[in-house]
Design an enzyme around this catalytic site. Structure first.
Site, PDB file in Angstrom:
ATOM      1  N   ARG A  27     -13.463  -8.846   1.723  1.00  8.73           N
ATOM      2  CA  ARG A  27     -12.042  -8.598   1.432  1.00  8.73           C
ATOM      3  C   ARG A  27     -11.251  -9.868   1.750  1.00  8.73           C
ATOM      4  O   ARG A  27     -10.346 -10.260   1.018  1.00  8.73           O
ATOM      5  CB  ARG A  27     -11.518  -7.426   2.286  1.00  8.73           C
ATOM      6  CG  ARG A  27     -12.090  -6.053   1.915  1.00  8.73           C
ATOM      7  CD  ARG A  27     -11.604  -5.568   0.564  1.00  8.73           C
ATOM      8  NE  ARG A  27     -10.163  -5.491   0.470  1.00  8.73           N
ATOM      9  CZ  ARG A  27      -9.405  -4.482   0.917  1.00  8.73           C
ATOM     10  NH1 ARG A  27      -9.977  -3.430   1.453  1.00  8.73           N
ATOM     11  NH2 ARG A  27      -8.090  -4.491   0.782  1.00  8.73           N
ATOM     12  N   ARG A  41       0.889  -1.182   0.000  1.00  7.10           N
ATOM     13  CA  ARG A  41       0.000   0.000   0.000  1.00  7.10           C
ATOM     14  C   ARG A  41       0.910   1.209   0.000  1.00  7.10           C
ATOM     15  O   ARG A  41       1.705   1.407   0.923  1.00  7.10           O
ATOM     16  CB  ARG A  41      -0.908  -0.004   1.227  1.00  7.10           C
ATOM     17  CG  ARG A  41      -1.650   1.312   1.418  1.00  7.10           C
ATOM     18  CD  ARG A  41      -2.772   1.230   2.417  1.00  7.10           C
ATOM     19  NE  ARG A  41      -3.913   0.528   1.852  1.00  7.10           N
ATOM     20  CZ  ARG A  41      -5.134   0.552   2.387  1.00  7.10           C
ATOM     21  NH1 ARG A  41      -5.378   1.227   3.494  1.00  7.10           N
ATOM     22  NH2 ARG A  41      -6.132  -0.110   1.800  1.00  7.10           N
ATOM     23  N   CYS A  81     -16.250   1.430   0.445  1.00  7.02           N
ATOM     24  CA  CYS A  81     -15.096   0.580   0.799  1.00  7.02           C
ATOM     25  C   CYS A  81     -14.726   0.703   2.270  1.00  7.02           C
ATOM     26  O   CYS A  81     -14.054  -0.172   2.805  1.00  7.02           O
ATOM     27  CB  CYS A  81     -13.915   0.919  -0.095  1.00  7.02           C
ATOM     28  SG  CYS A  81     -13.258   2.585   0.132  1.00  7.02           S
ATOM     29  N   ASP A 106     -17.329   7.118  -1.588  1.00  8.48           N
ATOM     30  CA  ASP A 106     -16.106   6.935  -0.799  1.00  8.48           C
ATOM     31  C   ASP A 106     -15.833   8.269  -0.113  1.00  8.48           C
ATOM     32  O   ASP A 106     -16.461   9.289  -0.419  1.00  8.48           O
ATOM     33  CB  ASP A 106     -14.950   6.539  -1.749  1.00  8.48           C
ATOM     34  CG  ASP A 106     -13.658   6.181  -1.018  1.00  8.48           C
ATOM     35  OD1 ASP A 106     -13.694   5.946   0.212  1.00  8.48           O
ATOM     36  OD2 ASP A 106     -12.603   6.132  -1.680  1.00  8.48           O
ATOM     37  N   GLN A 108     -10.111  -4.104  -3.416  1.00  8.20           N
ATOM     38  CA  GLN A 108     -11.441  -3.705  -2.954  1.00  8.20           C
ATOM     39  C   GLN A 108     -12.500  -4.082  -3.997  1.00  8.20           C
ATOM     40  O   GLN A 108     -13.599  -4.516  -3.653  1.00  8.20           O
ATOM     41  CB  GLN A 108     -11.473  -2.200  -2.684  1.00  8.20           C
ATOM     42  CG  GLN A 108     -12.811  -1.717  -2.142  1.00  8.20           C
ATOM     43  CD  GLN A 108     -13.124  -2.251  -0.752  1.00  8.20           C
ATOM     44  OE1 GLN A 108     -12.295  -2.150   0.146  1.00  8.20           O
ATOM     45  NE2 GLN A 108     -14.299  -2.826  -0.569  1.00  8.20           N
ATOM     46  N   HIS A 132      -7.364   0.709  -6.403  1.00 13.84           N
ATOM     47  CA  HIS A 132      -7.549  -0.169  -5.242  1.00 13.84           C
ATOM     48  C   HIS A 132      -8.218  -1.459  -5.740  1.00 13.84           C
ATOM     49  O   HIS A 132      -9.374  -1.749  -5.413  1.00 13.84           O
ATOM     50  CB  HIS A 132      -8.425   0.540  -4.208  1.00 13.84           C
ATOM     51  CG  HIS A 132      -8.392  -0.074  -2.841  1.00 13.84           C
ATOM     52  ND1 HIS A 132      -7.614  -1.160  -2.519  1.00 13.84           N
ATOM     53  CD2 HIS A 132      -9.074   0.244  -1.697  1.00 13.84           C
ATOM     54  CE1 HIS A 132      -7.800  -1.474  -1.249  1.00 13.84           C
ATOM     55  NE2 HIS A 132      -8.682  -0.651  -0.738  1.00 13.84           N
TER      56      HIS A 132
HETATM   57  N1  NVA Z   1     -10.023   6.573  -1.319  1.00 12.31           N
HETATM   58  C1  NVA Z   1      -9.636   6.098  -0.017  1.00 12.31           C
HETATM   59  C2  NVA Z   1      -9.849   4.632   0.101  1.00 12.31           C
HETATM   60  C3  NVA Z   1      -9.532   4.060   1.457  1.00 12.31           C
HETATM   61  C4  NVA Z   1      -9.665   2.570   1.516  1.00 12.31           C
HETATM   62  C5  NVA Z   1      -8.191   6.464   0.245  1.00 12.31           C
HETATM   63  O1  NVA Z   1      -7.369   6.326  -0.672  1.00 12.31           O
HETATM   64  O2  NVA Z   1      -7.880   6.901   1.350  1.00 12.31           O
HETATM   65  N1   CP Z   2     -11.240  -0.384   2.353  1.00 15.41           N
HETATM   66  C1   CP Z   2      -9.969  -0.439   2.806  1.00 15.41           C
HETATM   67  O1   CP Z   2      -9.025  -0.683   2.055  1.00 15.41           O
HETATM   68  O2   CP Z   2      -9.853  -0.219   4.132  1.00 15.41           O
HETATM   69  P1   CP Z   2      -8.495  -0.007   4.951  1.00 15.41           P
HETATM   70  O3   CP Z   2      -7.945   1.332   4.566  1.00 15.41           O
HETATM   71  O4   CP Z   2      -8.911  -0.064   6.387  1.00 15.41           O
HETATM   72  O5   CP Z   2      -7.532  -1.104   4.592  1.00 15.41           O
END
Ligand code: NVA
Ligand code: CP
Length: 300
Positions: free
Chosen positions: A287, A104, A259, A219, A134, A131
């Site tokens: 997930r 990540r 998500c 989101d 997800q 992502h």
């Molecule tokens: N769009 C959000 C998704 C979190 C799972 C982010 O990138 O923070």
């Molecule tokens: N939806 C998702 O990826 O959640 P986290 O940021 O908690 O991993």
């Protein structure tokens, strides 16, 4: 290197993705029946997190353990990554010791560089642009509840972010129409929109986007890394909160997905996310099951 990676949904064919989702349903059923499924005995997954996570970390870690393997959590704070060791060097070293790497990070180019230098599969656990894990859970959830998503209408309301980009990819691969409504300066990246134009309808208002929809998705308005913009974004996104009136415009049996993490009374009202059309808890649990199928495909 010719190792295969999962950086976006396009790293697998539509056929492979559909098979993976069917396998996830099977894995989930077997787990609920208390049957062990341990094809990854002796395998190790390194998990490198340059951003926070609840779901992604827990689901990958528990998933590896249930599959008979193990995982290790790495963060820039306690590794040389945070002290500037080059991505290329890190990738070569970590991949020489483990069987797969979940990352990540921020820039999508970084995970690409990492993958280019890794001798084992790299899985995208979220970048600024995508992502895909997800989406595996989201497509699995829709399939469980409504069957095939082919030909369905999905609405994306809010920020044209990494999740929106992944829904754009999914629209092409799984064959659904994606109606997108975002404030003017928060549209998805123009070059990605141009690539996926066939399956996308840009709507002038969130009401237009939610009309006759089978699945409404939103989101957070401020993704990780955009914390400083939170107040400005709250103002810019006024009118984009998914509420009961928007859900009423969708089809009667429309589902609501997010998500998570969610910010109630910003991008969604409590009545929607905690209401009867919301499937966010099943989506979050999935997930685990979807990624176990993914891990088996790439690491077994
Ligand atoms: N769009 C959000 C998704 C979190 C799972 C982010 O990138 O923070
Ligand atoms: N939806 C998702 O990826 O959640 P986290 O940021 O908690 O991993």
């Amino acid at each position: 290197m010719s190792t295969s990676h999962f950086l976006t949904l396009f790293d697998l064919s539509a056929g492979e993705l559909n098979q993976l989702i069917d396998h996830a349903i099977d894995i989930k059923t077997r787990l609920k029946e208390g049957k062990a499924h341990t094809p990854l005995q002796g395998k190790t997954l390194a998990m490198l997190f340059e951003k926070s996570s609840t779901r992604t970390r827990v689901s990958f870690e528990v998933g590896m353990s249930q599959l008979g393997g193990s995982s290790l959590f790495l963060s820039p704070n306690d590794t040389q990554i945070g002290r500037g060791e080059p991505v290329e060097d890190t990738a070569k070293v970590i991949s020489s010791m483990v069987d797969g790497i979940m990352i990540r990070t921020n820039e999508h180019a970084k995970i690409q560089t990492f993958a280019d230098n890794s001798s084992v599969p790299v899985i995208n656990g979220l970048t600024d642009d995508y992502h895909p894990c997800q989406l595996l859970a989201d497509m699995l959830t829709f399939k469980e509840l409504r069957g095939s998503i082919k030909g369905a209408t999905v609405s994306w309301i809010g920020d044209g972010n990494n999740m929106c980009h992944s829904f754009m990819n999914a629209a092409e691969i799984f064959g659904f129409t994606l109606k997108i409504s975002c404030p003017e300066n928060f549209m998805p990246k123009a070059e990605l929109l141009a690539q996926r134009a066939n399956n996308i309808v840009i709507c002038p208002t969130p009401q237009d986007a939610s009309e006759s929809s089978d699945l409404v998705v939103t989101d957070t308005w401020a993704s990780m890394g955009q914390e400083d913009e939170k107040d400005a974004r709250e103002k810019a996104f006024a009118g984009y909160c998914v509420d009961d009136a928007m859900m009423k415009l969708a089809n009667k049996d429309a589902l609501f997905m997010h998500c998570l993490p969610a910010y109630r009374n910003s991008e969604v009202t409590p009545s929607v996310i905690d209401g009867p059309q919301s499937v966010v808890w099943q989506e979050a649990e999935n997930r685990l099951h979807a990624q176990k199928a993914l891990l088996e495909k790439f690491l077994a």
